[in-house]
Design a protein around this motif. Structure first.
Motif, PDB file in Angstrom:
ATOM      1  N   GLN A   1       0.840  -1.197   0.000  1.00  0.00           N
ATOM      2  CA  GLN A   1       0.000   0.000   0.000  1.00  0.00           C
ATOM      3  C   GLN A   1       0.880   1.255   0.000  1.00  0.00           C
ATOM      4  OE1 GLN A   1      -2.352   0.410   3.556  1.00  0.00           O
ATOM      5  NE2 GLN A   1      -3.936   1.563   2.489  1.00  0.00           N
ATOM      6  N   TYR A   2       1.913   1.263   0.827  1.00  0.00           N
ATOM      7  CA  TYR A   2       2.820   2.406   0.877  1.00  0.00           C
ATOM      8  C   TYR A   2       3.542   2.582  -0.454  1.00  0.00           C
ATOM      9  CZ  TYR A   2       6.881   5.281   1.763  1.00  0.00           C
ATOM     10  OH  TYR A   2       7.834   6.248   1.664  1.00  0.00           O
ATOM     11  N   ASN A   3       4.067   1.492  -1.007  1.00  0.00           N
ATOM     12  CA  ASN A   3       4.791   1.589  -2.273  1.00  0.00           C
ATOM     13  C   ASN A   3       3.887   2.034  -3.418  1.00  0.00           C
ATOM     14  OD1 ASN A   3       7.312   0.919  -1.251  1.00  0.00           O
ATOM     15  ND2 ASN A   3       6.942  -1.275  -1.479  1.00  0.00           N
ATOM     16  N   ALA A   4       2.653   1.585  -3.428  1.00  0.00           N
ATOM     17  CA  ALA A   4       1.713   2.026  -4.460  1.00  0.00           C
ATOM     18  C   ALA A   4       1.462   3.520  -4.332  1.00  0.00           C
ATOM     19  CB  ALA A   4       0.404   1.250  -4.348  1.00  0.00           C
ATOM     20  N   TYR A   5       1.293   3.996  -3.103  1.00  0.00           N
ATOM     21  CA  TYR A   5       1.096   5.423  -2.870  1.00  0.00           C
ATOM     22  C   TYR A   5       2.339   6.212  -3.299  1.00  0.00           C
ATOM     23  CZ  TYR A   5       1.037   9.788  -0.248  1.00  0.00           C
ATOM     24  OH  TYR A   5       1.120  11.105   0.111  1.00  0.00           O
ATOM     25  N   LYS A   6       3.501   5.692  -2.937  1.00  0.00           N
ATOM     26  CA  LYS A   6       4.779   6.355  -3.230  1.00  0.00           C
ATOM     27  C   LYS A   6       4.994   6.501  -4.726  1.00  0.00           C
ATOM     28  CE  LYS A   6       9.705   5.597  -2.410  1.00  0.00           C
ATOM     29  NZ  LYS A   6      10.671   4.692  -1.789  1.00  0.00           N
ATOM     30  N   HIS A   7       4.539   5.530  -5.510  1.00  0.00           N
ATOM     31  CA  HIS A   7       4.733   5.554  -6.957  1.00  0.00           C
ATOM     32  C   HIS A   7       3.524   6.097  -7.709  1.00  0.00           C
ATOM     33  CE1 HIS A   7       8.632   3.625  -6.717  1.00  0.00           C
ATOM     34  NE2 HIS A   7       8.121   2.775  -5.839  1.00  0.00           N
ATOM     35  N   GLY A   8       2.596   6.693  -6.974  1.00  0.00           N
ATOM     36  CA  GLY A   8       1.494   7.406  -7.609  1.00  0.00           C
ATOM     37  C   GLY A   8       0.358   6.549  -8.130  1.00  0.00           C
ATOM     38  N   MET A   9       0.243   5.312  -7.662  1.00  0.00           N
ATOM     39  CA  MET A   9      -0.867   4.482  -8.126  1.00  0.00           C
ATOM     40  C   MET A   9      -2.138   4.876  -7.401  1.00  0.00           C
ATOM     41  SD  MET A   9       0.571   0.668  -8.698  1.00  0.00           S
ATOM     42  CE  MET A   9      -0.872   0.241  -9.628  1.00  0.00           C
TER      43      MET A   9
END
Length: 139
Positions: free
Chosen positions: A109-117
């Motif tokens: 969830q954090y990585n998706a947010y970080k990469h703009g998904m």
């Protein structure tokens, strides 16, 4: 106004539902029985807003309707104790697996947010598989 339920309230209501012994299970009956546990009569809507409560409710309704598997009777107390010990060990393993999966989900969830998904991108359905297509068409 509906009372917001905390984790302890939700756990108490789930345990209430799991231990329900009457033949009929209704939301209004749960609301009434939950009052001494949480200090106030919750509304059906506030109970229905929590997945843990609705899942326990549906599972108990299914078990009361006879859709749930019947309780097997052990041959002896030793067999029952052994079965309980095995099930408790399995429960500990499943809880640990669930904890790890929740942790992995938080990272994703954090990585998706970080990469703009966007959430809509994450919730897109999988593409349909065309099983009628031959290998010759791929080339």
């Amino acid at each position: 106004m509906a009372k917001h339920l905390n984790r302890r309230d939700i756990a108490a209501i789930v345990n209430l539902i799991r231990g329900w012994e009457e033949a009929k299970l209704t939301w209004s009956a749960i609301c009434e029985e939950a009052e001494p546990l949480i200090g106030k009569v919750p509304t059906r809507q506030s109970l229905n807003a929590h997945d843990a409560i609705t899942t326990a409710y549906q599972a108990k309704k299914d078990s009361l309707k006879g859709k749930a598997p019947k309780k097997p009777l052990p041959a002896s107390l030793n067999a029952a104790a052994s079965r309980i010990a095995n099930l408790e060990a399995e429960l500990v393993e499943v809880k640990e697996q669930n904890r790890k999966l929740k942790q992995m989900f938080t990272i994703w969830q954090y990585n998706a947010y970080k990469h703009g998904m966007k959430e809509s991108q994450l919730n897109m359905s999988l593409p349909k598989i065309d099983r009628e297509r031959s290998d010759k068409e791929k080339r």
